[in-house]
Design an enzyme around this catalytic site. Structure first.
Site, PDB file in Angstrom:
ATOM      1  NE  ARG B  51      -2.926  -2.401   3.172  1.00 50.74           N
ATOM      2  CZ  ARG B  51      -3.600  -2.648   4.282  1.00 50.74           C
ATOM      3  NH1 ARG B  51      -3.789  -1.667   5.160  1.00 50.74           N
ATOM      4  NH2 ARG B  51      -4.081  -3.840   4.532  1.00 50.74           N
ATOM      5  CG  ASP B  53      -0.068   5.902   4.260  1.00 58.68           C
ATOM      6  OD1 ASP B  53      -0.889   4.969   4.315  1.00 58.68           O
ATOM      7  OD2 ASP B  53       0.870   6.036   5.066  1.00 58.68           O
ATOM      8  CE1 TYR B 112       6.998   4.115  -0.376  1.00 58.74           C
ATOM      9  CE2 TYR B 112       8.240   2.237   0.447  1.00 58.74           C
ATOM     10  CZ  TYR B 112       7.034   2.814   0.094  1.00 58.74           C
ATOM     11  OH  TYR B 112       5.870   2.096   0.218  1.00 58.74           O
ATOM     12  NE  ARG B 198       4.065  10.841   5.479  1.00 57.37           N
ATOM     13  CZ  ARG B 198       2.756  10.761   5.722  1.00 57.37           C
ATOM     14  NH1 ARG B 198       2.053   9.734   5.248  1.00 57.37           N
ATOM     15  NH2 ARG B 198       2.165  11.681   6.425  1.00 57.37           N
TER      16      ARG B 198
END
Lengths: 248, 248
Positions: B51, B53, B112, B198
Protein backbone atom coordinates in the site's frame (compact mmCIF):
# COMPACT_ATOMS: atom_id res chain seq x y z
CA UNK A 1 9.42 59.18 -3.90
CA UNK A 2 8.08 55.65 -4.60
CA UNK A 3 10.64 52.91 -5.26
CA UNK A 4 10.40 50.67 -8.33
CA UNK A 5 10.51 46.96 -7.44
CA UNK A 6 11.18 44.21 -9.96
CA UNK A 7 9.87 40.66 -9.39
CA UNK A 8 10.97 37.33 -10.86
CA UNK A 9 7.87 35.10 -10.93
CA UNK A 10 7.08 31.43 -11.60
CA UNK A 11 3.60 30.05 -12.04
CA UNK A 12 1.74 26.89 -12.93
CA UNK A 13 -0.73 28.15 -15.56
CA UNK A 14 -3.10 25.16 -15.31
CA UNK A 15 -5.71 26.85 -13.15
CA UNK A 16 -5.25 30.42 -14.40
CA UNK A 17 -7.07 32.29 -17.19
CA UNK A 18 -3.63 33.54 -18.26
CA UNK A 19 -1.49 36.40 -16.97
CA UNK A 20 -3.61 39.47 -17.59
CA UNK A 21 -6.06 40.83 -15.03
CA UNK A 22 -9.72 40.24 -16.08
CA UNK A 23 -12.81 40.95 -14.03
CA UNK A 24 -14.29 37.76 -12.59
CA UNK A 25 -11.38 35.55 -13.74
CA UNK A 26 -8.52 34.00 -11.80
CA UNK A 27 -5.37 35.44 -13.41
CA UNK A 28 -1.73 35.63 -12.31
CA UNK A 29 -1.55 39.41 -12.49
CA UNK A 30 -4.82 39.58 -10.57
CA UNK A 31 -3.58 37.30 -7.77
CA UNK A 32 -0.28 39.16 -7.38
CA UNK A 33 -2.00 42.57 -7.41
CA UNK A 34 -4.39 41.27 -4.74
CA UNK A 35 -1.46 40.24 -2.53
CA UNK A 36 0.35 43.55 -3.22
CA UNK A 37 -2.85 45.31 -2.17
CA UNK A 38 -2.85 43.45 1.15
CA UNK A 39 0.81 44.26 1.82
CA UNK A 40 0.37 47.95 0.89
CA UNK A 41 -3.16 48.40 2.25
CA UNK A 42 -3.95 50.20 -1.03
CA UNK A 43 -4.26 49.03 -4.61
CA UNK A 44 -1.02 48.58 -6.56
CA UNK A 45 -0.60 48.17 -10.33
CA UNK A 46 1.73 45.45 -11.56
CA UNK A 47 3.36 45.72 -15.02
CA UNK A 48 4.37 42.41 -16.61
CA UNK A 49 6.87 41.79 -19.41
CA UNK A 50 4.00 40.43 -21.49
CA UNK A 51 0.89 38.28 -21.35
CA UNK A 52 0.76 34.52 -21.25
CA UNK A 53 -2.35 32.58 -22.29
CA UNK A 54 -4.57 30.35 -20.19
CA UNK A 55 -2.77 27.13 -19.31
CA UNK A 56 0.71 28.47 -20.16
CA UNK A 57 3.34 28.35 -17.39
CA UNK A 58 6.22 30.62 -16.46
CA UNK A 59 9.58 29.86 -14.88
CA UNK A 60 10.92 33.40 -15.34
CA UNK A 61 8.19 36.00 -15.82
CA UNK A 62 9.29 39.53 -14.84
CA UNK A 63 7.04 42.30 -13.54
CA UNK A 64 7.50 45.58 -11.68
CA UNK A 65 5.48 47.86 -9.39
CA UNK A 66 5.93 51.13 -7.52
CA UNK A 67 5.93 50.86 -3.75
CA UNK A 68 5.36 53.59 -1.19
CA UNK A 69 6.70 51.38 1.62
CA UNK A 70 10.02 52.88 2.68
CA UNK A 71 10.79 50.60 5.58
CA UNK A 72 11.17 47.30 3.71
CA UNK A 73 14.19 45.92 1.90
CA UNK A 74 13.24 44.89 -1.65
CA UNK A 75 14.07 41.21 -1.08
CA UNK A 76 11.61 41.09 1.83
CA UNK A 77 8.77 41.24 -0.72
CA UNK A 78 9.55 37.57 -1.57
CA UNK A 79 8.31 36.05 1.71
CA UNK A 80 5.74 38.81 2.27
CA UNK A 81 3.98 38.04 -1.05
CA UNK A 82 4.49 34.26 -1.04
CA UNK A 83 2.79 34.04 2.34
CA UNK A 84 -0.38 35.49 0.81
CA UNK A 85 -0.24 34.08 -2.72
CA UNK A 86 -1.76 30.71 -3.69
CA UNK A 87 0.78 27.91 -4.15
CA UNK A 88 0.56 27.92 -7.95
CA UNK A 89 2.28 31.30 -8.19
CA UNK A 90 5.62 31.93 -6.48
CA UNK A 91 7.81 35.02 -6.26
CA UNK A 92 11.39 33.80 -6.80
CA UNK A 93 13.23 37.12 -6.43
CA UNK A 94 12.54 40.78 -5.70
CA UNK A 95 15.03 43.57 -6.30
CA UNK A 96 15.29 47.35 -6.50
CA UNK A 97 15.07 48.60 -10.10
CA UNK A 98 15.92 51.96 -11.60
CA UNK A 99 13.06 54.44 -11.27
CA UNK A 100 12.26 54.29 -15.00
CA UNK A 101 12.61 50.52 -15.41
CA UNK A 102 9.63 49.08 -17.33
CA UNK A 103 9.16 45.27 -17.50
CA UNK A 104 7.69 45.35 -20.99
CA UNK A 105 9.37 48.26 -22.80
CA UNK A 106 12.86 47.48 -21.51
CA UNK A 107 12.77 43.79 -22.44
CA UNK A 108 15.41 42.99 -25.06
CA UNK A 109 14.26 39.45 -25.70
CA UNK A 110 11.88 36.76 -24.51
CA UNK A 111 12.74 33.06 -24.32
CA UNK A 112 10.11 30.33 -24.30
CA UNK A 113 10.49 26.60 -23.86
CA UNK A 114 8.07 23.96 -25.11
CA UNK A 115 8.20 20.43 -23.63
CA UNK A 116 7.36 17.40 -25.74
CA UNK A 117 7.11 13.82 -24.46
CA UNK A 118 7.61 11.44 -27.39
CA UNK A 119 6.29 8.26 -25.70
CA UNK A 120 4.86 7.27 -22.35
CA UNK A 121 4.89 9.77 -19.51
CA UNK A 122 4.79 9.94 -15.74
CA UNK A 123 1.50 11.39 -14.51
CA UNK A 124 3.25 14.45 -13.03
CA UNK A 125 4.63 15.38 -16.45
CA UNK A 126 1.27 15.61 -18.22
CA UNK A 127 0.42 19.07 -16.82
CA UNK A 128 3.66 20.42 -18.28
CA UNK A 129 4.19 18.77 -21.66
CA UNK A 130 2.60 17.68 -24.91
CA UNK A 131 2.47 13.89 -25.12
CA UNK A 132 3.13 13.10 -28.78
CA UNK A 133 2.97 9.27 -28.90
CA UNK A 134 5.65 9.16 -31.59
CA UNK A 135 9.39 9.84 -31.84
CA UNK A 136 9.92 12.82 -34.17
CA UNK A 137 13.20 13.16 -36.11
CA UNK A 138 15.08 15.88 -34.24
CA UNK A 139 17.47 16.51 -37.16
CA UNK A 140 14.53 17.40 -39.43
CA UNK A 141 12.97 19.61 -36.73
CA UNK A 142 16.24 21.47 -36.24
CA UNK A 143 16.66 21.95 -39.99
CA UNK A 144 13.15 23.46 -40.16
CA UNK A 145 13.88 25.58 -37.08
CA UNK A 146 17.02 27.00 -38.71
CA UNK A 147 14.84 28.62 -41.41
CA UNK A 148 12.94 30.82 -38.94
CA UNK A 149 16.08 32.43 -37.49
CA UNK A 150 16.86 36.12 -37.99
CA UNK A 151 14.51 38.92 -39.07
CA UNK A 152 11.46 37.02 -40.23
CA UNK A 153 7.90 37.81 -41.33
CA UNK A 154 5.90 35.57 -39.02
CA UNK A 155 2.51 35.90 -40.78
CA UNK A 156 2.27 32.15 -41.36
CA UNK A 157 2.26 31.73 -37.56
CA UNK A 158 -0.19 34.57 -36.79
CA UNK A 159 -3.71 33.89 -35.56
CA UNK A 160 -6.52 34.77 -38.00
CA UNK A 161 -7.27 38.49 -37.69
CA UNK A 162 -3.95 39.34 -36.00
CA UNK A 163 -3.90 43.15 -35.72
CA UNK A 164 -0.13 43.66 -35.31
CA UNK A 165 1.19 46.66 -37.29
CA UNK A 166 4.18 44.57 -38.35
CA UNK A 167 4.47 40.79 -38.22
CA UNK A 168 8.25 40.86 -38.50
CA UNK A 169 10.11 39.60 -35.48
CA UNK A 170 13.78 39.01 -34.85
CA UNK A 171 14.30 35.38 -33.81
CA UNK A 172 17.77 35.03 -32.30
CA UNK A 173 17.51 31.36 -31.33
CA UNK A 174 15.28 28.39 -32.18
CA UNK A 175 16.30 24.78 -31.59
CA UNK A 176 15.22 21.38 -30.32
CA UNK A 177 17.27 19.40 -27.82
CA UNK A 178 16.84 16.53 -25.37
CA UNK A 179 16.80 17.16 -21.63
CA UNK A 180 16.17 14.31 -19.20
CA UNK A 181 14.81 12.14 -22.00
CA UNK A 182 12.28 14.81 -23.02
CA UNK A 183 12.29 16.82 -26.23
CA UNK A 184 12.50 20.58 -25.63
CA UNK A 185 12.05 23.41 -28.14
CA UNK A 186 13.64 26.69 -27.08
CA UNK A 187 13.02 29.93 -28.91
CA UNK A 188 14.25 33.49 -28.28
CA UNK A 189 12.97 36.59 -30.04
CA UNK A 190 12.64 40.31 -29.46
CA UNK A 191 8.87 39.74 -29.23
CA UNK A 192 6.22 37.23 -30.33
CA UNK A 193 2.84 37.40 -32.00
CA UNK A 194 -0.12 35.99 -30.11
CA UNK A 195 0.07 32.15 -29.89
CA UNK A 196 3.11 32.23 -32.17
CA UNK A 197 5.29 29.77 -30.23
CA UNK A 198 2.56 27.14 -30.07
CA UNK A 199 1.87 27.66 -33.77
CA UNK A 200 5.57 27.20 -34.61
CA UNK A 201 5.79 24.01 -32.54
CA UNK A 202 2.59 22.59 -34.06
CA UNK A 203 3.68 23.50 -37.61
CA UNK A 204 7.21 22.13 -37.36
CA UNK A 205 5.98 18.82 -35.95
CA UNK A 206 3.16 18.62 -38.49
CA UNK A 207 5.47 18.96 -41.49
CA UNK A 208 8.12 16.74 -39.94
CA UNK A 209 5.50 14.00 -39.62
CA UNK A 210 4.30 14.61 -43.19
CA UNK A 211 7.88 14.05 -44.41
CA UNK A 212 8.12 17.48 -46.07
CA UNK A 213 11.51 18.44 -47.54
CA UNK A 214 13.40 21.60 -46.49
CA UNK A 215 12.76 23.46 -49.77
CA UNK A 216 8.99 23.00 -49.52
CA UNK A 217 9.08 24.07 -45.88
CA UNK A 218 10.89 27.30 -46.82
CA UNK A 219 8.20 27.99 -49.43
CA UNK A 220 5.44 27.54 -46.84
CA UNK A 221 7.17 30.03 -44.52
CA UNK A 222 7.59 32.53 -47.36
CA UNK A 223 3.93 32.19 -48.39
CA UNK A 224 2.86 34.14 -45.25
CA UNK A 225 -0.31 32.09 -45.64
CA UNK A 226 -1.80 31.24 -42.25
CA UNK A 227 -3.85 28.37 -43.69
CA UNK A 228 -0.62 26.49 -44.46
CA UNK A 229 0.40 26.41 -40.78
CA UNK A 230 -0.06 23.20 -38.82
CA UNK A 231 -2.28 22.84 -35.73
CA UNK A 232 -1.48 24.97 -32.66
CA UNK A 233 0.33 22.91 -30.01
CA UNK A 234 -1.57 22.64 -26.68
CA UNK A 235 -0.82 25.30 -23.99
CA UNK A 236 0.35 23.02 -21.17
CA UNK A 237 3.73 22.34 -22.83
CA UNK A 238 4.67 26.03 -22.97
CA UNK A 239 6.81 27.89 -20.43
CA UNK A 240 7.81 31.55 -20.47
CA UNK A 241 11.40 30.78 -19.59
CA UNK A 242 13.43 33.99 -19.39
CA UNK A 243 13.28 37.72 -20.13
CA UNK A 244 16.50 39.52 -20.98
CA UNK A 245 16.81 43.26 -20.40
CA UNK A 246 18.97 46.01 -21.82
CA UNK A 247 19.61 47.12 -18.27
CA UNK A 248 18.68 45.92 -14.83
CA UNK B 1 -5.64 -21.23 -18.20
CA UNK B 2 -5.53 -17.52 -17.22
CA UNK B 3 -2.29 -15.63 -17.84
CA UNK B 4 -0.59 -13.63 -15.07
CA UNK B 5 0.15 -10.04 -16.14
CA UNK B 6 2.54 -7.76 -14.28
CA UNK B 7 2.14 -3.96 -14.46
CA UNK B 8 4.64 -1.17 -13.77
CA UNK B 9 2.60 1.81 -12.53
CA UNK B 10 3.20 5.50 -11.80
CA UNK B 11 0.75 7.77 -10.02
CA UNK B 12 0.38 11.25 -8.62
CA UNK B 13 -1.00 10.55 -5.15
CA UNK B 14 -2.33 14.08 -4.55
CA UNK B 15 -5.96 13.32 -5.32
CA UNK B 16 -6.04 9.69 -4.17
CA UNK B 17 -6.97 8.21 -0.78
CA UNK B 18 -3.90 5.99 -1.17
CA UNK B 19 -3.36 2.75 -3.08
CA UNK B 20 -5.80 0.36 -1.46
CA UNK B 21 -9.36 -0.11 -2.68
CA UNK B 22 -11.91 1.38 -0.23
CA UNK B 23 -15.64 1.69 -0.75
CA UNK B 24 -16.64 5.26 -1.61
CA UNK B 25 -13.03 6.50 -1.92
CA UNK B 26 -10.94 7.33 -4.97
CA UNK B 27 -7.95 4.98 -4.73
CA UNK B 28 -5.30 3.88 -7.24
CA UNK B 29 -6.11 0.18 -6.93
CA UNK B 30 -9.80 1.03 -7.30
CA UNK B 31 -9.25 3.07 -10.50
CA UNK B 32 -7.07 0.40 -12.13
CA UNK B 33 -9.49 -2.40 -11.18
CA UNK B 34 -12.31 -0.32 -12.68
CA UNK B 35 -10.40 0.00 -15.96
CA UNK B 36 -9.47 -3.69 -15.91
CA UNK B 37 -13.16 -4.45 -15.42
CA UNK B 38 -14.02 -2.44 -18.54
CA UNK B 39 -11.36 -4.19 -20.64
CA UNK B 40 -12.39 -7.67 -19.39
CA UNK B 41 -16.12 -7.03 -19.13
CA UNK B 42 -15.94 -8.77 -15.73
CA UNK B 43 -14.40 -7.79 -12.41
CA UNK B 44 -10.65 -8.39 -12.02
CA UNK B 45 -8.60 -8.34 -8.81
CA UNK B 46 -5.32 -6.47 -8.81
CA UNK B 47 -2.56 -7.39 -6.34
CA UNK B 48 -0.10 -4.60 -5.51
CA UNK B 49 3.40 -4.89 -4.04
CA UNK B 50 2.16 -2.93 -1.03
CA UNK B 51 0.00 0.00 0.00
CA UNK B 52 0.89 3.65 -0.23
CA UNK B 53 -0.83 6.29 1.89
CA UNK B 54 -3.01 9.18 0.79
CA UNK B 55 -0.91 11.83 -0.94
CA UNK B 56 2.08 9.53 -1.54
CA UNK B 57 3.22 9.12 -5.17
CA UNK B 58 4.71 6.20 -7.07
CA UNK B 59 7.16 6.11 -9.96
CA UNK B 60 7.54 2.32 -9.89
CA UNK B 61 4.65 0.54 -8.18
CA UNK B 62 4.23 -3.08 -9.33
CA UNK B 63 0.97 -5.04 -9.41
CA UNK B 64 -0.32 -8.17 -11.12
CA UNK B 65 -3.64 -9.67 -12.21
CA UNK B 66 -4.93 -12.79 -13.92
CA UNK B 67 -6.43 -12.30 -17.35
CA UNK B 68 -8.75 -14.57 -19.28
CA UNK B 69 -8.14 -12.63 -22.50
CA UNK B 70 -6.12 -14.92 -24.76
CA UNK B 71 -6.00 -12.76 -27.84
CA UNK B 72 -4.00 -9.82 -26.50
CA UNK B 73 -0.24 -9.43 -26.20
CA UNK B 74 0.69 -8.42 -22.64
CA UNK B 75 2.18 -5.07 -23.70
CA UNK B 76 -1.13 -4.09 -25.33
CA UNK B 77 -2.57 -3.62 -21.83
CA UNK B 78 -0.53 -0.39 -21.58
CA UNK B 79 -2.54 1.63 -24.14
CA UNK B 80 -5.76 -0.28 -23.40
CA UNK B 81 -5.70 0.72 -19.72
CA UNK B 82 -4.22 4.21 -20.14
CA UNK B 83 -7.02 5.11 -22.52
CA UNK B 84 -9.54 4.48 -19.73
CA UNK B 85 -7.56 5.57 -16.66
CA UNK B 86 -7.55 9.16 -15.33
CA UNK B 87 -4.37 11.11 -16.13
CA UNK B 88 -2.99 10.91 -12.60
CA UNK B 89 -2.33 7.18 -12.90
CA UNK B 90 -0.34 5.76 -15.81
CA UNK B 91 0.61 2.22 -16.75
CA UNK B 92 4.28 2.36 -17.81
CA UNK B 93 4.81 -1.29 -18.75
CA UNK B 94 2.89 -4.56 -18.91
CA UNK B 95 4.52 -7.96 -19.25
CA UNK B 96 3.79 -11.66 -18.97
CA UNK B 97 4.74 -13.03 -15.51
CA UNK B 98 5.18 -16.61 -14.34
CA UNK B 99 1.87 -18.18 -13.30
CA UNK B 100 2.78 -18.08 -9.60
CA UNK B 101 4.29 -14.57 -9.58
CA UNK B 102 2.91 -12.49 -6.68
CA UNK B 103 3.63 -8.74 -6.53
CA UNK B 104 3.79 -8.63 -2.75
CA UNK B 105 5.19 -12.00 -1.65
CA UNK B 106 7.90 -12.13 -4.32
CA UNK B 107 9.23 -8.62 -3.65
CA UNK B 108 12.83 -8.77 -2.41
CA UNK B 109 13.07 -5.10 -1.54
CA UNK B 110 11.26 -1.77 -1.79
CA UNK B 111 12.95 1.54 -2.53
CA UNK B 112 11.42 4.90 -1.61
CA UNK B 113 12.60 8.41 -2.38
CA UNK B 114 11.74 11.51 -0.40
CA UNK B 115 12.21 14.97 -1.99
CA UNK B 116 13.20 17.98 0.09
CA UNK B 117 13.44 21.55 -1.17
CA UNK B 118 15.75 23.50 1.14
CA UNK B 119 14.78 27.01 -0.02
CA UNK B 120 12.44 28.60 -2.53
CA UNK B 121 10.58 26.39 -4.99
CA UNK B 122 8.90 26.50 -8.36
CA UNK B 123 5.11 26.08 -8.02
CA UNK B 124 5.16 22.76 -9.90
CA UNK B 125 7.53 21.26 -7.32
CA UNK B 126 5.29 21.87 -4.31
CA UNK B 127 3.02 18.86 -5.00
CA UNK B 128 6.06 16.57 -4.96
CA UNK B 129 8.38 17.78 -2.21
CA UNK B 130 8.66 19.07 1.35
CA UNK B 131 9.68 22.72 1.38
CA UNK B 132 11.99 23.04 4.35
CA UNK B 133 12.97 26.76 4.31
CA UNK B 134 16.43 25.97 5.63
CA UNK B 135 19.58 24.25 4.36
CA UNK B 136 20.22 21.11 6.40
CA UNK B 137 23.75 19.75 6.82
CA UNK B 138 23.84 16.75 4.48
CA UNK B 139 26.97 15.30 6.19
CA UNK B 140 25.11 15.10 9.52
CA UNK B 141 22.03 13.59 7.85
CA UNK B 142 24.15 10.93 6.15
CA UNK B 143 25.93 10.10 9.41
CA UNK B 144 22.55 9.60 11.12
CA UNK B 145 21.30 7.57 8.13
CA UNK B 146 24.30 5.23 8.39
CA UNK B 147 23.10 4.11 11.83
CA UNK B 148 19.82 2.68 10.52
CA UNK B 149 21.48 0.37 7.99
CA UNK B 150 21.37 -3.42 8.33
CA UNK B 151 19.01 -5.53 10.43
CA UNK B 152 17.37 -2.95 12.65
CA UNK B 153 14.53 -2.80 15.18
CA UNK B 154 12.45 0.06 13.78
CA UNK B 155 10.19 0.55 16.82
CA UNK B 156 11.24 4.17 17.24
CA UNK B 157 9.76 4.81 13.76
CA UNK B 158 6.54 2.82 14.27
CA UNK B 159 3.17 4.53 14.59
CA UNK B 160 1.50 4.29 18.02
CA UNK B 161 -0.30 0.98 18.27
CA UNK B 162 1.63 -0.66 15.39
CA UNK B 163 0.51 -4.32 15.34
CA UNK B 164 3.45 -5.81 13.42
CA UNK B 165 4.59 -9.16 14.82
CA UNK B 166 8.19 -8.05 14.41
CA UNK B 167 9.44 -4.52 13.96
CA UNK B 168 12.82 -5.63 12.65
CA UNK B 169 13.52 -4.74 9.05
CA UNK B 170 16.59 -5.14 6.91
CA UNK B 171 17.61 -1.74 5.56
CA UNK B 172 20.08 -2.25 2.72
CA UNK B 173 20.47 1.39 1.75
CA UNK B 174 19.72 4.82 3.27
CA UNK B 175 21.34 8.04 2.10
CA UNK B 176 20.82 11.69 1.21
CA UNK B 177 22.11 13.19 -2.04
CA UNK B 178 21.50 16.22 -4.26
CA UNK B 179 19.75 15.85 -7.58
CA UNK B 180 18.98 18.91 -9.70
CA UNK B 181 19.57 21.20 -6.70
CA UNK B 182 17.06 19.28 -4.58
CA UNK B 183 17.85 17.13 -1.55
CA UNK B 184 16.74 13.50 -1.97
CA UNK B 185 16.61 10.75 0.67
CA UNK B 186 16.64 7.23 -0.77
CA UNK B 187 15.98 4.17 1.34
CA UNK B 188 15.79 0.47 0.46
CA UNK B 189 14.55 -2.28 2.77
CA UNK B 190 13.00 -5.72 2.58
CA UNK B 191 9.80 -4.11 3.93
CA UNK B 192 8.65 -1.06 5.87
CA UNK B 193 6.37 -0.41 8.82
CA UNK B 194 3.40 1.89 8.26
CA UNK B 195 4.54 5.52 7.76
CA UNK B 196 8.09 4.47 8.55
CA UNK B 197 9.87 6.36 5.74
CA UNK B 198 8.17 9.65 6.60
CA UNK B 199 8.96 9.09 10.27
CA UNK B 200 12.64 8.46 9.46
CA UNK B 201 12.85 11.61 7.31
CA UNK B 202 11.12 13.73 9.93
CA UNK B 203 13.27 12.34 12.75
CA UNK B 204 16.61 12.69 10.97
CA UNK B 205 15.86 16.31 10.01
CA UNK B 206 14.53 17.11 13.49
CA UNK B 207 17.69 15.95 15.27
CA UNK B 208 19.96 17.45 12.61
CA UNK B 209 18.32 20.82 13.26
CA UNK B 210 18.60 20.34 17.03
CA UNK B 211 22.35 19.81 16.63
CA UNK B 212 22.30 16.35 18.24
CA UNK B 213 25.60 14.39 18.22
CA UNK B 214 25.92 10.91 16.64
CA UNK B 215 26.22 9.09 20.00
CA UNK B 216 22.96 10.59 21.31
CA UNK B 217 21.23 9.77 18.04
CA UNK B 218 22.30 6.11 18.31
CA UNK B 219 20.87 6.01 21.83
CA UNK B 220 17.53 7.37 20.62
CA UNK B 221 17.38 4.66 17.93
CA UNK B 222 18.23 1.97 20.47
CA UNK B 223 15.59 3.23 22.93
CA UNK B 224 12.82 1.85 20.64
CA UNK B 225 10.79 4.66 22.20
CA UNK B 226 8.34 6.10 19.70
CA UNK B 227 7.95 9.31 21.69
CA UNK B 228 11.58 10.19 20.95
CA UNK B 229 10.95 10.24 17.18
CA UNK B 230 10.61 13.57 15.40
CA UNK B 231 7.52 14.73 13.50
CA UNK B 232 6.33 12.67 10.50
CA UNK B 233 7.37 14.33 7.23
CA UNK B 234 4.42 15.32 4.98
CA UNK B 235 3.21 12.75 2.39
CA UNK B 236 3.68 14.80 -0.80
CA UNK B 237 7.49 14.41 -0.74
CA UNK B 238 7.35 10.61 -0.79
CA UNK B 239 7.63 8.40 -3.90
CA UNK B 240 7.49 4.61 -4.05
CA UNK B 241 10.45 4.42 -6.41
CA UNK B 242 11.24 0.79 -7.24
CA UNK B 243 10.39 -2.79 -6.29
CA UNK B 244 13.04 -5.47 -6.76
CA UNK B 245 12.01 -9.10 -7.20
CA UNK B 246 13.71 -12.41 -6.65
CA UNK B 247 12.48 -13.42 -10.08
CA UNK B 248 10.59 -11.81 -12.89
Amino acid sequence: MPRNIKLLIAYDGTDFSGWQRQAGRRTVQGEIEKSLGKVHKESVNLTGSGRTDAGVHAAGQVANFLTTIDSMEARRFVPALNRILPEDVRILEAAEAGEDFHSRYDAKSRTYRYNIIPGSAFPWELRYAWQLWRQPRIAVLNEFASFIRGEFDCSVFAVPGDKSISRSRYISGASFFYEGGRLVFEITANAFLWKMVRSIVGTLLYYEEKGLGPQSFVEILASKNRSLAGPTAPPQGLFLWKIDYYRL
